[in-house]
Structures are given as structure tokens and as C-alpha cells.
Write a protein that holds these residues in place. Structure first.
Motif, PDB file in Angstrom:
ATOM      1  N   UNK A  13       8.088  -3.964  -2.237  1.00 53.54           N
ATOM      2  CA  UNK A  13       6.670  -3.699  -1.971  1.00 53.54           C
ATOM      3  C   UNK A  13       5.833  -4.933  -2.300  1.00 53.54           C
ATOM      4  N   UNK A  14       6.155  -5.565  -3.434  1.00 56.13           N
ATOM      5  CA  UNK A  14       5.418  -6.758  -3.855  1.00 56.13           C
ATOM      6  C   UNK A  14       5.612  -7.889  -2.843  1.00 56.13           C
ATOM      7  N   UNK A  15       6.846  -8.059  -2.352  1.00 52.01           N
ATOM      8  CA  UNK A  15       7.123  -9.111  -1.373  1.00 52.01           C
ATOM      9  C   UNK A  15       6.352  -8.871  -0.086  1.00 52.01           C
ATOM     10  N   UNK A  16       6.298  -7.619   0.362  1.00 49.60           N
ATOM     11  CA  UNK A  16       5.506  -7.299   1.552  1.00 49.60           C
ATOM     12  C   UNK A  16       4.043  -7.665   1.328  1.00 49.60           C
ATOM     13  N   UNK A  17       3.562  -7.375   0.111  1.00 51.01           N
ATOM     14  CA  UNK A  17       2.169  -7.677  -0.211  1.00 51.01           C
ATOM     15  C   UNK A  17       1.892  -9.170  -0.205  1.00 51.01           C
ATOM     16  N   UNK A  18       2.797  -9.964  -0.777  1.00 55.99           N
ATOM     17  CA  UNK A  18       2.615 -11.419  -0.831  1.00 55.99           C
ATOM     18  C   UNK A  18       2.599 -12.012   0.576  1.00 55.99           C
ATOM     19  N   UNK A  19       3.543 -11.558   1.418  1.00 55.65           N
ATOM     20  CA  UNK A  19       3.591 -12.060   2.787  1.00 55.65           C
ATOM     21  C   UNK A  19       2.345 -11.673   3.576  1.00 55.65           C
TER      22      UNK A  19
ATOM     23  N   UNK B 106      -4.300  -5.962  -5.687  1.00 59.37           N
ATOM     24  CA  UNK B 106      -4.134  -5.144  -6.895  1.00 59.37           C
ATOM     25  C   UNK B 106      -2.667  -4.940  -7.222  1.00 59.37           C
ATOM     26  N   UNK B 107      -1.867  -4.705  -6.188  1.00 61.52           N
ATOM     27  CA  UNK B 107      -0.431  -4.490  -6.388  1.00 61.52           C
ATOM     28  C   UNK B 107       0.219  -5.727  -7.013  1.00 61.52           C
ATOM     29  N   UNK B 108      -0.088  -6.903  -6.482  1.00 52.93           N
ATOM     30  CA  UNK B 108       0.482  -8.141  -7.008  1.00 52.93           C
ATOM     31  C   UNK B 108       0.000  -8.392  -8.433  1.00 52.93           C
ATOM     32  N   UNK B 109      -1.272  -8.108  -8.697  1.00 55.12           N
ATOM     33  CA  UNK B 109      -1.811  -8.299 -10.044  1.00 55.12           C
ATOM     34  C   UNK B 109      -1.116  -7.403 -11.056  1.00 55.12           C
ATOM     35  N   UNK B 110      -0.897  -6.134 -10.692  1.00 50.68           N
ATOM     36  CA  UNK B 110      -0.209  -5.198 -11.593  1.00 50.68           C
ATOM     37  C   UNK B 110       1.221  -5.647 -11.841  1.00 50.68           C
TER      38      UNK B 110
ATOM     39  N   UNK C 226       0.808   0.733  -2.479  1.00 47.91           N
ATOM     40  CA  UNK C 226       1.576   0.195  -1.349  1.00 47.91           C
ATOM     41  C   UNK C 226       1.394   1.070  -0.113  1.00 47.91           C
ATOM     42  N   UNK C 227       1.491   2.393  -0.310  1.00 47.34           N
ATOM     43  CA  UNK C 227       1.318   3.306   0.822  1.00 47.34           C
ATOM     44  C   UNK C 227      -0.093   3.216   1.385  1.00 47.34           C
ATOM     45  N   UNK C 228      -1.070   3.080   0.490  1.00 49.24           N
ATOM     46  CA  UNK C 228      -2.464   2.963   0.928  1.00 49.24           C
ATOM     47  C   UNK C 228      -2.672   1.658   1.700  1.00 49.24           C
ATOM     48  N   UNK C 229      -2.077   0.572   1.222  1.00 47.99           N
ATOM     49  CA  UNK C 229      -2.188  -0.721   1.915  1.00 47.99           C
ATOM     50  C   UNK C 229      -1.568  -0.644   3.301  1.00 47.99           C
ATOM     51  N   UNK C 230      -0.383  -0.031   3.400  1.00 43.19           N
ATOM     52  CA  UNK C 230       0.267   0.109   4.712  1.00 43.19           C
ATOM     53  C   UNK C 230      -0.573   0.954   5.663  1.00 43.19           C
ATOM     54  N   UNK C 231      -1.197   2.006   5.117  1.00 41.01           N
ATOM     55  CA  UNK C 231      -2.029   2.873   5.950  1.00 41.01           C
ATOM     56  C   UNK C 231      -3.250   2.119   6.469  1.00 41.01           C
ATOM     57  N   UNK C 232      -3.909   1.370   5.576  1.00 41.10           N
ATOM     58  CA  UNK C 232      -5.053   0.558   6.006  1.00 41.10           C
ATOM     59  C   UNK C 232      -4.615  -0.452   7.081  1.00 41.10           C
ATOM     60  N   UNK C 233      -3.438  -1.041   6.882  1.00 35.71           N
ATOM     61  CA  UNK C 233      -2.928  -2.014   7.853  1.00 35.71           C
ATOM     62  C   UNK C 233      -2.720  -1.359   9.212  1.00 35.71           C
TER      63      UNK C 233
ATOM     64  N   UNK D 191       3.818   5.901 -10.774  1.00 37.73           N
ATOM     65  CA  UNK D 191       3.845   5.796  -9.330  1.00 37.73           C
ATOM     66  C   UNK D 191       2.536   5.277  -8.764  1.00 37.73           C
ATOM     67  N   UNK D 192       1.678   4.736  -9.609  1.00 40.67           N
ATOM     68  CA  UNK D 192       0.401   4.217  -9.126  1.00 40.67           C
ATOM     69  C   UNK D 192       0.588   3.085  -8.134  1.00 40.67           C
ATOM     70  N   UNK D 193       1.611   2.206  -8.357  1.00 36.01           N
ATOM     71  CA  UNK D 193       1.844   1.092  -7.441  1.00 36.01           C
ATOM     72  C   UNK D 193       2.423   1.575  -6.123  1.00 36.01           C
TER      73      UNK D 193
END
Length: 409
Positions: free
Chosen positions: A347-353, A331-335, A310-317, A304-306
């Protein structure tokens, strides 16, 4: 006072005290029982469930080989790394225990809790080959098959257990798991209830019955099951976690926060517990605490590290901390691309966008193009990816013609 009571009466009195909600008072009687009769395994098992409220170093336990098994019992359901180390060290130091069913079952449980299903399956298959009629471990094995969606293997296991002893609680447990994976929750509930009629102290059955009640929206029944499980064994993190989920569904995040915190105390390095706790903190507006939970979860090597990233990225956003959010999404996309951890595709798609938009706003069109091209790999983001690339191409045409593009794309 204790000296007038023999070991078996001490054990019985310890059970009575524990069932009367006097756990602390039960411990001295159980300690006396195991000192008088070290092989009284039931007393050791009960003592292991009560020890979180006291320190093992403060107890005067007998110097006996059974203490090694007690140490294993004490660490079940806690940290899988510790349990794995204890089992492997014991098998190394005592070669005779290399094929011991109890130690190997505990080792399989350590692999299961660590989400290492390949090794878990290998140990269980070895146990079944060694003793095909042994049913003591089949409940955990069926849980592993359930999590991996192996309904065919679960069906074969259920038939195997029925052929050996259809009246064993473990057999009913396996059948209940089979019906659950087939989404027949009514029959699953019936078999979990049957298992509990055969053994009312069957901890795993109480917890999974709570899960099944949640599937059929019987929230009050689920809460009762989870509370029974925590009363039987306060170290059962799954029941505390289930209570947290239940109160979250009821829209009472403050209660859910309390129960998630209980689960996280038992499993302090389990990313799933940390993510759930972080989400609860976010629900009650304590975003700094949520951030700490997600950061801790993301640092832990777990399946569940990814999710934590994702949750941390959304919180920062949401806190307008774009640079930190971008770092998490990268980091999420790299993993995901490295294949080292299982990632949720959405989650990955949200990160790419996000990254394409972030680098556009930063004026870094090379990096923006990089993530826009990644967008073309997925149907959901292909249109957005084309739009980004067309805008970059238009900008380059203008630059080639000597026209300075105005503003951002």
C-alpha cells in the motif's frame, strides 16, 4: 402469571422461549428469575445476549452487587473502550475486585478487542500465575497467541491444558487453534467439533469452526456455523463478519453488505468493520457510501486505520479526485515513516508511486524528487525512482543551458 413460577422454572422457561425463537417473550421470565434469585448467573448471561432488542433502563433489575458483573457481561464483544472503562472503574471503586478472575478476564478481552496485545498478554499471564489450573479464559488467550503467530507458546498452552483436563471444551479449543496455526485444518476442524460435542452452545467454537470450513472451501458448512453462532448470541460481531466474508467469496456482495452492516452496528467504531462495509458498498456501486465508511474508519485510531486510508485513496483516484487521493496517500506515507501504525508495504509503495506521478503532473518537481528518492528504498520501485530522477536531472541540464523544456517530464 409470573408469580406462580419460581426463579429456576422462570429461568428454564426463558431458555425454552429463547430456543423457540421467542426472545422478546423470554426477557420478562429472565428478569423475574434474577429478581427472585440475584445470584442465578446463568439467567444474567442469557439476559445479556437478548438485551439488544430492548432497553436496560426499562427493566426492573435488583439492586445487587451482581449487577456490576452483569454490566461487564453486557458489554463483552461490543466496544472495547467501554468494557475497559467499566472494568477499571469497578476495580478502582471496589479494591477487593482487583484480582477477581472474571473482571480481569473481561479486562484482557477489552485489550484483545482493542488489538492491544501487549497489555492483553500481561493480564492473561497474571491470571495464569494467580490460578494456573483455571481454564475459563484460555480460549481467548489462545486466540491472542494465534493472531500474533506465537505457535511455540500456543503449543505449550495446549500441553498445559491437556495436563489439567483434556475433556474440557476450552482444551479442545486451544488444540484446534494450535493445529490451525500449523495449517492442519482437518485436525483443527476435528477438535472444534469435539469442543462442540462437549458444549453445543460454545459460541467461539462455532465461529472459528466456520473460519476453518472456509479454509477448506466448505462454504455451506461455514454458513451453517456462523448462523448457529448468531442464533446463540446476536451480539457476536465475529459471526456476522464471517457471514459477510462468506457471501463475498460466493460473489453475492449484496448479501455480504447486509451482514457487514450487522457487524458494524455492534462495533460502530471498529475500523475493520467500517473498511469491510465500505468495500461492500464499493462492490455494489454505492461509492459515496463507501467513501463515508472509509473516511470514518480512517478517523478511528485502530490498527486498520491505514487500510482505510489506502482504500479511501484508491476510491478518490477512481473518481478522478486526485487532490483528495494525494492527501490520503501523504498521510499513509507519514504514518508508515512515523511507525505509529502498522502499514502494508505494498500500500505504501502504491502511495509513493502515485505521489511521484501526481507531483510530476502538477509541475512540482521538488516534491516529485522527494517521493522518487523514497522509491529508491524499495526493490519493487527502484527502477521507477531512477527514471523519475533521471528525467528531473535532464530537465535541470536543459534549464542550465538556457533551453526551455517542453511540457511535462
Amino acid at each position: 402469571k409470573h408469580a406462580k413460577v419460581d426463579a429456576y422454572c422462570s429461568y428454564l422457561y426463558g431458555i425454552v422461549l429463547n430456543q423457540s425463537s421467542q426472545s422478546e417473550e423470554a426477557i420478562p421470565y429472565l428478569v423475574k428469575a434474577v429478581n427472585d434469585v440475584p445470584l442465578l448467573w446463568g439467567a444474567w448471561q442469557l439476559l445479556a445476549t437478548l438485551l439488544p432488542s430492548t432497553k436496560i433502563s426499562d427493566l426492573q433489575l435488583p439492586k445487587h452487587w451482581i449487577c456490576d458483573f452483569f454490566t461487564i457481561e453486557l458489554h463483552k464483544g461490543k466496544q472495547s473502550e467501554e468494557l475497559y472503562k467499566i472494568c477499571t472503574d469497578l476495580q478502582r471503586d471496589v479494591p477487593e475486585l482487583a484480582n477477581n478472575p472474571y473482571v480481569n478476564t473481561a479486562l484482557a478481552m477489552a485489550h484483545y478487542d482493542a488489538r492491544d496485545f501487549v497489555q492483553c498478554s500481561a493480564v492473561f499471564n497474571e491470571l495464569r500465575q494467580h490460578d494456573p489450573c483455571q481454564l475459563d479464559f484460555v480460549d481467548t488467550y489462545s486466540n491472542m497467541l494465534y493472531v500474533n503467530g506465537m505457535d511455540g507458546e500456543l503449543s505449550r498452552l495446549a500441553h498445559h491444558c491437556v495436563a489439567i483436563d483434556k475433556y474440557r471444551p476450552e482444551t479442545c479449543f486451544v488444540i484446534a487453534n494450535y493445529y490451525s496455526i500449523r495449517s492442519d485444518h482437518t485436525k483443527s476442524i476435528a477438535y472444534f467439533q469435539r469442543a462442540l460435542k462437549l458444549d453445543s452452545s460454545y459460541l467461539s467454537a462455532w465461529t472459528l469452526l466456520g473460519h476453518e470450513y472456509m479454509e477448506v472451501k466448505n462454504v455451506s458448512g461455514a454458513i451453517e456455523c456462523y448462523h448457529t453462532a448468531t442464533a446463540l448470541n446476536p451480539r457476536d460481531y465475529r459471526a456476522w463478519y464471517g457471514l459477510g466474508q462468506t457471501y463475498e467469496v460466493l460473489g453475492v456482495p449484496q448479501y455480504g453488505l447486509f451482514y457487514y452492516a450487522k457487524a458494524q452496528q455492534i462495533r460502530p467504531t471498529d475500523a475493520r468493520m467500517l473498511v469491510a462495509l465500505g468495500e461492500s458498498y464499493g462492490s455494489v456501486g454505492q461509492k459515496e457510501y463507501a467513501k463515508k465508511c472509509f473516511q470514518r474508519a480512517a478517523s478511528v485510531e485502530s490498527g486498520d486505520g491505514t487500510s482505510a486510508l489506502y482504500q479511501l485513496a484508491k476510491l478518490h483516484h477512481s473518481l478522478d479526485e486526485m487532490e483528495q487521493a494525494a492527501h490520503c496517500y501523504i498521510r499513509l506515507v507519514q504514518l508508515h515513516e512515523a511507525g505509529t501504525q502498522t502499514c502494508v508495504e505494498s500500500d505504501v509503495l502504491d502511495g509513493i508511486l502515485f505521489l511521484a506521478s501526481y507531483f510530476k503532473d502538477k509541475g512540482n518537481y521538488e516534491r516529485m524528487t522527494e517521493y522518487a528518492q523514497r522509491c529508491l528504498m524499495y526493490d519493487e520501485t527502484r527502477e521507477r525512482g531512477h527514471a523519475y530522477l533521471q528525467a528531473v536531472a535532464h530537465r535541470r541540464v536543459l534549464e542550465h543551458e538556457g533551453v526551455t523544456p517542453g511540457g511535462h517530464l
